[in-house]
Design a protein around this motif. Structure first.
Motif, PDB file in Angstrom:
ATOM      1  N   ILE A   1       0.830  -1.205   0.000  1.00 51.06           N
ATOM      2  CA  ILE A   1       0.000   0.000   0.000  1.00 51.06           C
ATOM      3  C   ILE A   1       0.866   1.256   0.000  1.00 51.06           C
ATOM      4  CG2 ILE A   1      -1.772   1.277   1.240  1.00 51.06           C
ATOM      5  CD1 ILE A   1      -2.746  -1.336  -0.030  1.00 51.06           C
ATOM      6  N   VAL A   2       1.929   1.254   0.818  1.00 47.18           N
ATOM      7  CA  VAL A   2       2.833   2.404   0.855  1.00 47.18           C
ATOM      8  C   VAL A   2       3.479   2.622  -0.509  1.00 47.18           C
ATOM      9  CG1 VAL A   2       5.008   3.266   1.824  1.00 47.18           C
ATOM     10  CG2 VAL A   2       3.281   2.254   3.330  1.00 47.18           C
ATOM     11  N   ALA A   3       3.846   1.544  -1.190  1.00 43.93           N
ATOM     12  CA  ALA A   3       4.448   1.652  -2.519  1.00 43.93           C
ATOM     13  C   ALA A   3       3.504   2.345  -3.494  1.00 43.93           C
ATOM     14  CB  ALA A   3       4.820   0.258  -3.035  1.00 43.93           C
ATOM     15  N   ILE A   4       2.238   1.962  -3.460  1.00 46.66           N
ATOM     16  CA  ILE A   4       1.248   2.578  -4.356  1.00 46.66           C
ATOM     17  C   ILE A   4       1.087   4.062  -4.041  1.00 46.66           C
ATOM     18  CG2 ILE A   4      -1.199   2.592  -4.988  1.00 46.66           C
ATOM     19  CD1 ILE A   4      -1.212  -0.425  -4.555  1.00 46.66           C
ATOM     20  N   LEU A   5       0.947   4.383  -2.743  1.00 46.15           N
ATOM     21  CA  LEU A   5       0.716   5.771  -2.352  1.00 46.15           C
ATOM     22  C   LEU A   5       1.929   6.654  -2.637  1.00 46.15           C
ATOM     23  CD1 LEU A   5      -1.152   5.225   1.046  1.00 46.15           C
ATOM     24  CD2 LEU A   5      -2.146   5.780  -1.188  1.00 46.15           C
ATOM     25  N   LEU A   6       3.137   6.162  -2.292  1.00 44.72           N
ATOM     26  CA  LEU A   6       4.330   6.982  -2.495  1.00 44.72           C
ATOM     27  C   LEU A   6       4.626   7.171  -3.984  1.00 44.72           C
ATOM     28  CD1 LEU A   6       6.658   8.513  -1.229  1.00 44.72           C
ATOM     29  CD2 LEU A   6       7.962   6.389  -1.145  1.00 44.72           C
ATOM     30  N   SER A   7       4.494   6.117  -4.767  1.00 43.40           N
ATOM     31  CA  SER A   7       4.719   6.243  -6.208  1.00 43.40           C
ATOM     32  C   SER A   7       3.703   7.184  -6.840  1.00 43.40           C
ATOM     33  CB  SER A   7       4.640   4.867  -6.882  1.00 43.40           C
ATOM     34  OG  SER A   7       5.646   4.006  -6.406  1.00 43.40           O
TER      35      SER A   7
ATOM     36  N   LEU B   1      -3.742  15.920 -16.930  1.00 46.01           N
ATOM     37  CA  LEU B   1      -2.505  15.179 -17.186  1.00 46.01           C
ATOM     38  C   LEU B   1      -1.802  14.799 -15.887  1.00 46.01           C
ATOM     39  CD1 LEU B   1      -1.125  17.225 -20.226  1.00 46.01           C
ATOM     40  CD2 LEU B   1      -2.217  14.980 -20.273  1.00 46.01           C
ATOM     41  N   THR B   2      -1.871  15.689 -14.892  1.00 49.67           N
ATOM     42  CA  THR B   2      -1.219  15.401 -13.613  1.00 49.67           C
ATOM     43  C   THR B   2      -1.882  14.231 -12.901  1.00 49.67           C
ATOM     44  OG1 THR B   2      -0.548  17.716 -13.372  1.00 49.67           O
ATOM     45  CG2 THR B   2      -0.562  16.365 -11.387  1.00 49.67           C
ATOM     46  N   VAL B   3      -3.209  14.205 -12.886  1.00 47.91           N
ATOM     47  CA  VAL B   3      -3.925  13.092 -12.254  1.00 47.91           C
ATOM     48  C   VAL B   3      -3.647  11.795 -13.001  1.00 47.91           C
ATOM     49  CG1 VAL B   3      -6.206  12.164 -11.717  1.00 47.91           C
ATOM     50  CG2 VAL B   3      -5.709  14.573 -11.282  1.00 47.91           C
ATOM     51  N   ALA B   4      -3.609  11.852 -14.329  1.00 46.03           N
ATOM     52  CA  ALA B   4      -3.288  10.658 -15.119  1.00 46.03           C
ATOM     53  C   ALA B   4      -1.887  10.151 -14.790  1.00 46.03           C
ATOM     54  CB  ALA B   4      -3.407  10.962 -16.606  1.00 46.03           C
ATOM     55  N   ALA B   5      -0.933  11.077 -14.636  1.00 42.56           N
ATOM     56  CA  ALA B   5       0.435  10.688 -14.280  1.00 42.56           C
ATOM     57  C   ALA B   5       0.486  10.054 -12.902  1.00 42.56           C
ATOM     58  CB  ALA B   5       1.355  11.905 -14.344  1.00 42.56           C
ATOM     59  N   ALA B   6      -0.296  10.589 -11.953  1.00 41.12           N
ATOM     60  CA  ALA B   6      -0.304  10.044 -10.591  1.00 41.12           C
ATOM     61  C   ALA B   6      -0.867   8.626 -10.575  1.00 41.12           C
ATOM     62  CB  ALA B   6      -1.113  10.949  -9.671  1.00 41.12           C
ATOM     63  N   ILE B   7      -1.969   8.400 -11.287  1.00 46.69           N
ATOM     64  CA  ILE B   7      -2.569   7.057 -11.327  1.00 46.69           C
ATOM     65  C   ILE B   7      -1.634   6.082 -12.031  1.00 46.69           C
ATOM     66  CG2 ILE B   7      -4.515   5.703 -12.185  1.00 46.69           C
ATOM     67  CD1 ILE B   7      -6.218   8.254 -11.916  1.00 46.69           C
ATOM     68  N   SER B   8      -1.035   6.534 -13.134  1.00 47.80           N
ATOM     69  CA  SER B   8      -0.086   5.688 -13.858  1.00 47.80           C
ATOM     70  C   SER B   8       1.097   5.307 -12.978  1.00 47.80           C
ATOM     71  CB  SER B   8       0.393   6.430 -15.112  1.00 47.80           C
ATOM     72  OG  SER B   8       1.383   5.702 -15.791  1.00 47.80           O
ATOM     73  N   ALA B   9       1.625   6.277 -12.239  1.00 46.75           N
ATOM     74  CA  ALA B   9       2.762   6.018 -11.351  1.00 46.75           C
ATOM     75  C   ALA B   9       2.379   5.070 -10.226  1.00 46.75           C
ATOM     76  CB  ALA B   9       3.292   7.334 -10.786  1.00 46.75           C
ATOM     77  N   ALA B  10       1.153   5.207  -9.696  1.00 50.69           N
ATOM     78  CA  ALA B  10       0.709   4.329  -8.606  1.00 50.69           C
ATOM     79  C   ALA B  10       0.645   2.873  -9.074  1.00 50.69           C
ATOM     80  CB  ALA B  10      -0.651   4.792  -8.096  1.00 50.69           C
ATOM     81  N   ILE B  11       0.147   2.647 -10.285  1.00 49.46           N
ATOM     82  CA  ILE B  11       0.084   1.276 -10.819  1.00 49.46           C
ATOM     83  C   ILE B  11       1.489   0.722 -11.021  1.00 49.46           C
ATOM     84  CG2 ILE B  11      -0.689  -0.141 -12.756  1.00 49.46           C
ATOM     85  CD1 ILE B  11      -3.003   1.838 -13.126  1.00 49.46           C
ATOM     86  N   ALA B  12       2.399   1.574 -11.535  1.00 51.20           N
ATOM     87  CA  ALA B  12       3.792   1.132 -11.699  1.00 51.20           C
ATOM     88  C   ALA B  12       4.419   0.808 -10.343  1.00 51.20           C
ATOM     89  CB  ALA B  12       4.597   2.216 -12.412  1.00 51.20           C
ATOM     90  N   GLY B  13       4.079   1.582  -9.308  1.00 54.22           N
ATOM     91  CA  GLY B  13       4.591   1.299  -7.964  1.00 54.22           C
ATOM     92  C   GLY B  13       4.101  -0.030  -7.433  1.00 54.22           C
ATOM     93  N   ALA B  14       2.847  -0.394  -7.749  1.00 55.70           N
ATOM     94  CA  ALA B  14       2.329  -1.703  -7.343  1.00 55.70           C
ATOM     95  C   ALA B  14       3.134  -2.824  -7.991  1.00 55.70           C
ATOM     96  CB  ALA B  14       0.851  -1.820  -7.717  1.00 55.70           C
TER      97      ALA B  14
END
Length: 345
Positions: free
Chosen positions: A96-102, A221-234
C-alpha cells in the motif's frame, strides 16, 4: 472483437500453473507479467494522453524500494544527531505504501513537468529517473547502495476467517501478479471510459480544442500521471517481494524501453495492447534462450518488433479490431442478385 481477448487471455493464464510444471518458465511468466503491469500503467499516459514518459521505471523502482524498506525497517540519521527509526511493517502494508508513495511522486513530477510538452517532458522524466537512481545508489545508510537490500520478506495476504498466507511458491506469486494485473486493467478500463478518460483523449487529439471546451489540461494530465505512477509502484512492490533483493539496477533505462515496446507493439491507446505486447515480448526471450546464443536472441527480438511495426503500424490490438470488423462487414458488401426480366436471356 479485442474486448473479448483480455478475458480469454485471463482464463488461459489462470490455468497455466496447473499444466506448466517447469519452474523456470513460471518464473519467466511472473517476471514478464510484472513488467506487463508496468506497461499497462505506461499505456495510460502514452496511449490516452499522448505523453511519452521515458523515466517511467523511476516509479516502478520507487515502489520496489518503498515496499522493501517499509517491510524491513530502517534507522537513518537526519540533521546530525536526529534519527528516524522505523520498525518493519506487514508486507501488505508495504504494498500500500508503494502505491501511495509512487502515486504522490507521479503527481509532483506531473505538476512540475506538464507545464511543458513534447521533447521537454521526455527530458524531464529521464532526468527524474536518473536522479532517483543516483539517490538509491549513494544513500547507502538507507538503501545499502550497490550492496542491495536483501532478505526482503515474502508477500503475505490475510483472508477473514482463513488466516494469513505467505506467498512462498512460484504458483502463489504468479496468481498474485495475475490478480494485480487484472485489477490494473480494470482500473484503466473504467478510467478511460469515464468523463475523465474522454478529457484525456481530447487532450491527445486536439489540446487547444479540449481546453476551449473547459478541460483543465494540467490537472487532467497530472492526475493521469499520478494514477499511472501508482500502478507502476504496485508492480515494483510485487517485484521486490518476489525476488527478495533489489539494487539501483532496478532503475535501468532498459526496463523503460521494454515497457514502451510492449505498449507500442501491442497497440497504444488500446486496452488489450499492453497485455498482448507483454505476452509476446515478455516471453519471447525465454522461448528463444534454449535454441540460440544471446546475440542471436536480440536479433530475433528486434526482427519480430520491426515486423510487427511494419505490418501493423498501429499495433496488434487495433489491427485485430480492424480485421474482425472487416470480416463482419464482408457479407453486407456481397453483390445482390438482380431479378431477371421476362424475355431476357
Amino acid at each position: 472483437m479485442t474486448r473479448y481477448l483480455p478475458p480469454a487471455i485471463l482464463v488461459v493464464l489462470a490455468l497455466l500453473p496447473l499444466v506448466l510444471k517447469d519452474p523456470y518458465l513460471l518464473n519467466a511468466l511472473i517476471t514478464g507479467g510484472i513488467f506487463t503491469i508496468g506497461a499497462i500503467s505506461l499505456n495510460l499516459l502514452l496511449g490516452y494522453t499522448g505523453q511519452l514518459s521515458l523515466g517511467h521505471i523511476a516509479f516502478f523502482g520507487i515502489g520496489a524500494y518503498a515496499s522493501a524498506l517499509t517491510t524491513l525497517g530502517f534507522d537513518i540519521g537526519i540533521f546530525g544527531d536526529f534519527r528516524i527509526v522505523h520498525e518493519g511493517w506487514h508486507p501488505f502494508a508495504g504494498f500500500i505504501v508503494a502505491i501511495l508513495l509512487s502515486g504522490a511522486c507521479g503527481y509532483v513530477v506531473g505538476r512540475l513537468s506538464f507545464r511543458v510538452r513534447g521533447a521537454y517532458f521526455v527530458i524531464v522524466t529521464i532526468c527524474f529517473a536518473e536522479v532517483v537512481r543516483l539517490v538509491a545508489l549513494n544513500w547507502v545508510e538507507l538503501t545499502q547502495g550497490p550492496l542491495a537490500l536483501t532478505a526482503i520478506p515474502q508477500m503475505k495476504i490475510g483472508f477473514p476467517g482463513l488466516g494469513e498466507i505467505t506467498l512462498r511458491t512460484k504458483a502463489q506469486n504468479y496468481y498474485l501478479m495475475l490478480a494485480v494485473a487484472a485489477l490494473a486493467y480494470v482500473v484503466v478500463a473504467r478510467l478511460v471510459s469515464s468523463r475523465f478518460g474522454r478529457a484525456m483523449r481530447g487532450l491527445k487529439e486536439n489540446e487547444q480544442l479540449a481546453i476551449s471546451v473547459g478541460v483543465n489540461a494540467t490537472r487532467t494530465l497530472t492526475v493521469a500521471a499520478a494514477i499511472s505512477a501508482a500502478i507502476a509502484g504496485a508492480a515494483g512492490s510485487i517485484y521486490a517481494h518476489y525476488f527478495r533483493i533489489i539494487d539501483p539496477d532496478v532503475f535501468l533505462f532498459t526496463y523503460t524501453v521494454t515497457m514502451v515496446i510492449m505498449v507500442v507493439s501491442g497497440g497504444k491507446g488500446a486496452l488489450a495492447g499492453p497485455v498482448i505486447g507483454g505476452l509476446i515480448f515478455g516471453t519471447l526471450p525465454v522461448a528463444l534462450r534454449p535454441y540460440m546464443a544471446p546475440e542471436a536472441q536480440w536479433i530475433v527480438y528486434g526482427a519480430v518488433l520491426i515486423a510487427i511495426l511494419f505490418l501493423m503500424p498501429r499495433g496488434i490490438a487495433p489491427y485485430l479490431d480492424d480485421w474482425f470488423a472487416s470480416r463482419r462487414r464482408a457479407p453486407a458488401r456481397a453483390p445482390v442478385a438482380q431479378p431477371q426480366l421476362e424475355g431476357q436471356p
